[in-house]
Design a protein around this motif. Structure first.
Motif, short mmCIF file in Angstrom:
data_model
loop_
_atom_site.label_atom_id
_atom_site.label_comp_id
_atom_site.label_asym_id
_atom_site.label_seq_id
_atom_site.Cartn_x
_atom_site.Cartn_y
_atom_site.Cartn_z
N THR A 33 -4.05 6.17 -3.39
CA THR A 33 -3.61 4.98 -2.66
C THR A 33 -3.45 3.87 -3.68
O THR A 33 -4.42 3.48 -4.34
N ASN A 79 -2.67 0.03 -4.18
CA ASN A 79 -2.61 -1.29 -3.55
C ASN A 79 -2.17 -2.28 -4.62
O ASN A 79 -2.73 -2.30 -5.72
N ARG A 98 0.87 -1.18 0.00
CA ARG A 98 0.00 0.00 0.00
C ARG A 98 0.90 1.23 0.00
O ARG A 98 1.73 1.39 0.88
#
Length: 158
Positions: A131, A133, A112
């Protein structure tokens, strides 16, 4: 090896920058369950202030463009480095001479990586939190809902 990428992007203006708006944004998810899709794929989630931060989603087959994420797979490892894709008139508030190193992932690991931006538009400033991931060899629908193996926080005070 299966590679799955999920982008979670949050957009807001000064209207929700402080006080109740900041509290509301602070509880927005950093990750979502994955859709049923065959890897590799990119799952994008966008949450916009003007839509009450209601998530919208898209799924694209393949890897993210090299203009967004540098990913190199070799010797049963995956090296990942997000590209700062904000326009040059955007500010991350970061010292541009320093940048975290790429993360090397092993099978069944997750990453992450977060970075924020302040951008200008006709109506003034707006803000974006990205973000990223990444899952390497673990594609359960809930993979990003657990704490990641690797975490990089490149956020700054804007």
């Amino acid at each position: 090896m299966d590679i799955v990428v999920q982008w979670v992007r949050v957009y807001w203006t000064k209207e929700s920058r402080g006080g109740p708006g900041a509290v509301r944004r602070s509880v927005l998810p950093e990750a979502f369950p994955l859709p049923e899709a065959e890897p590799p794929f990119v799952h994008e989630m966008h949450m916009l202030e003007r839509n009450g931060f209601s998530p919208s989603t898209t799924v694209t087959s393949g890897h993210p463009p090299k203009s967004q994420v540098e990913m190199t797979e070799a010797d049963n490892c995956l090296r990942v480095l997000p590209v700062r894709d904000a326009p040059e008139w955007a500010s991350s508030g970061l010292d541009v001479t320093w940048r975290p190193a790429a993360v090397t992932m092993r099978p069944r690991q997750t990453l992450r990586w977060q970075i924020n931006h302040r951008l200008t538009a006709e109506g003034g400033w707006y803000y974006r939190l990205d973000t990223l991931n990444v899952s390497y060899g673990n594609r359960t629908t809930e993979v990003f809902l657990r704490p990641p193996t690797h975490r990089v926080d490149e956020r700054s005070l804007l």
